[in-house]
Design a protein around this motif. Structure first.
Motif, mmCIF file in Angstrom:
data_model
loop_
_atom_site.group_PDB
_atom_site.id
_atom_site.type_symbol
_atom_site.label_atom_id
_atom_site.label_comp_id
_atom_site.label_asym_id
_atom_site.label_seq_id
_atom_site.Cartn_x
_atom_site.Cartn_y
_atom_site.Cartn_z
ATOM 1 N N HIS A 9 -2.269 15.045 1.746
ATOM 2 C CA HIS A 9 -2.623 14.091 2.795
ATOM 3 C C HIS A 9 -2.352 12.671 2.291
ATOM 4 C CE1 HIS A 9 -4.414 17.361 5.003
ATOM 5 N NE2 HIS A 9 -5.099 17.700 3.928
ATOM 6 N N SER A 10 -1.093 12.284 2.275
ATOM 7 C CA SER A 10 -0.715 11.006 1.672
ATOM 8 C C SER A 10 -0.992 9.813 2.575
ATOM 9 C CB SER A 10 0.765 11.026 1.288
ATOM 10 O OG SER A 10 1.565 11.184 2.435
ATOM 11 N N ASN A 11 -1.235 10.021 3.851
ATOM 12 C CA ASN A 11 -1.494 8.895 4.757
ATOM 13 C C ASN A 11 -2.944 8.433 4.730
ATOM 14 O OD1 ASN A 11 1.129 8.675 5.614
ATOM 15 N ND2 ASN A 11 0.854 10.129 7.278
ATOM 16 N N ILE A 12 -3.833 9.208 4.117
ATOM 17 C CA ILE A 12 -5.247 8.847 4.106
ATOM 18 C C ILE A 12 -5.452 7.543 3.337
ATOM 19 C CG2 ILE A 12 -7.514 9.552 3.231
ATOM 20 C CD1 ILE A 12 -6.790 12.399 3.996
ATOM 21 N N GLY A 13 -4.746 7.358 2.234
ATOM 22 C CA GLY A 13 -4.874 6.120 1.469
ATOM 23 C C GLY A 13 -4.452 4.905 2.271
ATOM 24 N N THR A 14 -3.342 5.022 2.988
ATOM 25 C CA THR A 14 -2.847 3.920 3.810
ATOM 26 C C THR A 14 -3.814 3.609 4.949
ATOM 27 O OG1 THR A 14 -0.598 4.615 3.294
ATOM 28 C CG2 THR A 14 -0.880 3.106 5.145
ATOM 29 N N ILE A 15 -4.314 4.638 5.597
ATOM 30 C CA ILE A 15 -5.260 4.445 6.692
ATOM 31 C C ILE A 15 -6.563 3.849 6.163
ATOM 32 C CG2 ILE A 15 -6.667 5.668 8.415
ATOM 33 C CD1 ILE A 15 -4.270 7.635 8.672
ATOM 34 N N VAL A 47 0.825 -1.205 0.000
ATOM 35 C CA VAL A 47 0.000 0.000 0.000
ATOM 36 C C VAL A 47 0.862 1.258 0.000
ATOM 37 C CG1 VAL A 47 -1.647 1.326 1.378
ATOM 38 C CG2 VAL A 47 -1.950 -1.116 1.088
ATOM 39 N N GLU A 48 1.895 1.277 0.788
ATOM 40 C CA GLU A 48 2.697 2.489 0.973
ATOM 41 C C GLU A 48 3.667 2.733 -0.175
ATOM 42 O OE1 GLU A 48 3.624 5.923 3.155
ATOM 43 O OE2 GLU A 48 2.060 4.450 3.554
ATOM 44 N N GLU A 49 4.253 1.692 -0.734
ATOM 45 C CA GLU A 49 5.310 1.872 -1.711
ATOM 46 C C GLU A 49 4.926 1.516 -3.141
ATOM 47 O OE1 GLU A 49 8.148 3.292 -0.965
ATOM 48 O OE2 GLU A 49 7.700 3.406 1.166
ATOM 49 N N LEU A 50 4.077 0.519 -3.327
ATOM 50 C CA LEU A 50 3.813 0.037 -4.676
ATOM 51 C C LEU A 50 2.587 0.663 -5.325
ATOM 52 C CD1 LEU A 50 4.667 -3.742 -4.267
ATOM 53 C CD2 LEU A 50 6.091 -1.896 -5.114
ATOM 54 N N ILE A 51 1.814 1.398 -4.582
ATOM 55 C CA ILE A 51 0.674 2.101 -5.158
ATOM 56 C C ILE A 51 0.985 3.603 -5.076
ATOM 57 C CG2 ILE A 51 -1.819 2.441 -5.088
ATOM 58 C CD1 ILE A 51 -2.039 -0.199 -3.580
ATOM 59 N N PRO A 52 1.697 4.126 -6.050
ATOM 60 C CA PRO A 52 2.168 5.519 -5.949
ATOM 61 C C PRO A 52 1.040 6.552 -5.976
ATOM 62 C CG PRO A 52 2.749 4.583 -8.083
ATOM 63 C CD PRO A 52 2.170 3.481 -7.265
ATOM 64 N N GLU A 53 -0.092 6.230 -6.592
ATOM 65 C CA GLU A 53 -1.179 7.202 -6.644
ATOM 66 C C GLU A 53 -1.735 7.513 -5.262
ATOM 67 O OE1 GLU A 53 -1.226 4.417 -8.581
ATOM 68 O OE2 GLU A 53 -0.626 5.341 -10.477
#
Length: 86
Positions: A63-69, A51-57
């Motif tokens: 707010h880049s942490n919203i996708g991971t959360i 999630v953090e490294e291989l999905i660059p979008e």
């Protein structure tokens, strides 16, 4: 970096796997009871890396942490439903 230096670094990074395997075999009596926890930790680490490294979008924007959360919450809901609904 030169090809030989890259090969050397790649080889050195992979040399820990057989060493870890030998240590695990020697400590089998200790490792077997906690193996489910170790495997679940490894699975969680791999999901995080994907999630953090291989999905660059998911990292674009302020707010880049919203996708991971969001993925973590979605995974937790999926597991709750899997256990609850059998």
């Amino acid at each position: 970096m030169s090809k030989s230096k890259s090969f050397l670094y790649g080889t050195l990074s992979g040399i820990v796997e057989p060493i870890g395997a030998v240590v695990t075999i020697l400590l089998t009596n200790v490792v077997v009871p906690i193996l489910p926890y170790l495997l679940s930790f490894a699975a969680g680490a791999m999901i995080y890396v994907v999630v953090e490294e291989l999905i660059p979008e998911s990292q674009v924007g302020e707010h880049s942490n919203i996708g991971t959360i969001g993925v973590a919450i979605g995974f937790a809901i999926m597991m709750i439903l899997d256990v609850a609904l059998g």
